[in-house]
Design a protein around this motif. Structure first.
Motif, short mmCIF file in Angstrom:
data_model
loop_
_atom_site.label_atom_id
_atom_site.label_comp_id
_atom_site.label_asym_id
_atom_site.label_seq_id
_atom_site.Cartn_x
_atom_site.Cartn_y
_atom_site.Cartn_z
N ARG A 189 -1.40 -0.36 4.84
CA ARG A 189 -0.35 -1.25 4.33
C ARG A 189 -0.77 -2.73 4.50
O ARG A 189 -1.22 -3.15 5.56
N ARG B 88 4.65 -3.44 -3.28
CA ARG B 88 3.61 -2.47 -3.66
C ARG B 88 4.01 -1.03 -3.35
O ARG B 88 3.68 -0.12 -4.11
N GLY B 89 4.67 -0.80 -2.24
CA GLY B 89 5.12 0.55 -1.93
C GLY B 89 6.12 1.05 -2.95
O GLY B 89 6.07 2.21 -3.39
N GLU C 85 6.31 0.95 2.65
CA GLU C 85 6.12 -0.49 2.79
C GLU C 85 6.82 -1.02 4.04
O GLU C 85 6.47 -2.06 4.57
N ARG D 296 2.11 3.37 5.56
CA ARG D 296 1.73 4.57 4.80
C ARG D 296 1.51 5.76 5.74
O ARG D 296 1.98 6.86 5.49
N GLU E 254 2.96 -8.36 -2.74
CA GLU E 254 2.63 -7.39 -1.69
C GLU E 254 3.84 -6.61 -1.20
O GLU E 254 3.77 -5.40 -0.97
N ARG E 255 4.99 -7.27 -1.04
CA ARG E 255 6.16 -6.60 -0.47
C ARG E 255 6.73 -5.51 -1.37
O ARG E 255 7.55 -4.70 -0.92
N THR F 13 0.20 -1.86 -9.04
CA THR F 13 0.13 -2.39 -7.68
C THR F 13 -0.74 -3.64 -7.60
O THR F 13 -0.61 -4.42 -6.66
N HIS G 160 8.87 3.11 -1.18
CA HIS G 160 9.29 1.86 -0.54
C HIS G 160 9.33 2.00 0.97
O HIS G 160 9.05 1.03 1.70
#
Length: 414
Positions: A409, A131-132, A283, A287, A128-129, A123, A280
């Protein structure tokens, strides 16, 4: 992802052969007591993992995620392979469980160290988009490890059918842990260091206190404690579904070992999908909302599914496949956003320590629950009701943690 998956493969092997090796190391007249002892040895590994987090988390924060990963991954593989060489209690007496538990403790230290690196470097590397999604992939690695263990069980039970499995089959499964040690060499050559960690080191920032002290007694203590509530609830769900199902299907449903391995393969494939999907999703909707959504769904579906599964006989194959799939899918979905959530609760200079301690202490709590379930069950017929009580409480704890923790997030601290 691969490093974490093979470490979980090494860790889960014990659960997949629990009912086989229980009388080989902890012989008693009561089957549930022997099984409880094996689950206790699994819990020992989880309980000792926070020590590995303290050692390797500090190392990863000060010396780099990659170095910590190479050392810890190799350690897990070597120790797991050594477990396959331990003589049974019938061969060397009391020394057998002592040696077995000692190796389990060593394994726990190294696995705790793996979390410090695998659960941060991914991560910290992706945009950033994503990371989930990366968080889901990491947790999907756990399911991939379960899939590897299921395949190993299928192969070993085919090569060593019947009573031969209790002699050599389980040993071969532990010997396969050496694959993980070989992986550490691949990591050494192929994996890049975390760019966030490298950037911070390049600034030459000197911290006044150790990462461990900052997490446990500094300004991030409250963040750590609140995160722990959420992780403990999720970890218990995972351990009482994917971790407990091999023994449940064997003892309660009477499913043959080869069929159990096939059911676990299907379940682990579903767990990979669940992890990626809900990682995902966190994201997209956040969260916190993802945690709450899964908590509400799991509170109703998981206990009902477990009670339904307990009523099924060995001839209800399709229904058992479906029940096992639902249980493991939902439990792993609850775990999917946790790696990135923990990353976002701590800044870079203590992220490996905070993430690893939160994860491993939570899983130490969750990991001991199968032991409590079996101890609370006088006979195998009592296991289903005890599982439902414990897992219901865990889901309530998970929901409380979801409500108490803030949305994180897009808030990865530098």
């Amino acid at each position: 992802m691969l490093a974490w998956s093979l470490d979980l493969f090494d860790l889960l092997i014990l659960l997949y052969v629990a009912s086989t090796i229980a009388p080989l190391f902890f012989a008693t007249d009561q089957p549930t007591l022997s099984l409880a002892a094996i689950y206790a040895s699994y819990a020992v590994t989880l309980i000792i993992r926070p020590a590995g987090s303290a050692i390797f988390g500090n190392f990863a924060d000060r010396r780099g995620r990659k170095r910590a990963m190479v050392i810890s991954v190799m350690g897990v593989g070597v120790v797991t392979a050594l477990m396959g060489a331990v003589p049974t209690i019938h061969q060397i007496g009391f020394l057998a469980p002592v040696l077995f538990l000692t190796l389990r403790m060593a394994q726990g230290v190294f696995v705790g160290g793996v979390v410090a690196s695998t659960h941060t470097i991914g991560t910290e590397t992706v945009p950033e988009r994503w990371r989930g999604l990366m968080s889901g992939l990491i947790q999907g690695g756990a399911a991939l490890g379960g899939l590897f263990a299921s395949l190993a069980l299928l192969v070993a039970s085919s090569l060593f059918p019947g009573e031969a499995f209790a002699v050599w089959g389980w040993r071969v499964m532990f010997f396969s842990g050496i694959i993980t040690a070989i992986l550490s060499l691949f990591i050494y050559w192929a994996v890049q260091e975390s760019p966030l960690w490298v950037r911070r080191q390049g600034r030459g920032t000197v911290e006044q206190s150790s990462p461990l002290k900052s997490v446990l007694s500094g300004e991030y203590r409250s963040a750590f404690l609140l995160s722990l509530v959420l992780v403990a609830g999720a970890a218990t769900q995972g351990n009482l579904t994917a971790g407990f199902l091999p023994a449940f299907l064997d003892l309660v449903n009477g499913i043959p070992r080869s069929e159990v391995s096939r059911m676990l393969i299907v379940s682990n494939l579903g767990m990979i999908v669940a992890a990626v999907l809900f990682g995902h999703l966190s994201e997209i909707i956040g969260r916190k909302k993802t945690f709450i959504l899964l908590g509400v769904v799991n509170l109703f579906v998981i206990p009902f599914t477990y009670l339904r599964l307990a009523d099924l006989g060995a001839d209800s194959t399709e229904a058992i496949y479906l029940s096992a799939f639902v249980l493991t899918f939902l439990a792993n979905a609850a775990l999917a956003p946790l790696p990135v959530f923990l990353n976002e609760r701590f800044p870079t200079y203590i992220r490996a320590s905070g993430t690893a301690l939160g994860w491993n202490i939570g899983f130490a709590i969750g990991g001991i629950m199968p032991t409590f379930v079996t101890l609370a069950s006088p006979t195998t017929a009592d296991i289903p009701s005890r599982v439902v009580i414990f897992i219901g409480g865990a889901i309530v704890l998970y929901l409380i943690g979801a409500l108490l923790n803030p949305e994180t997030r897009g808030k990865l601290l530098s």
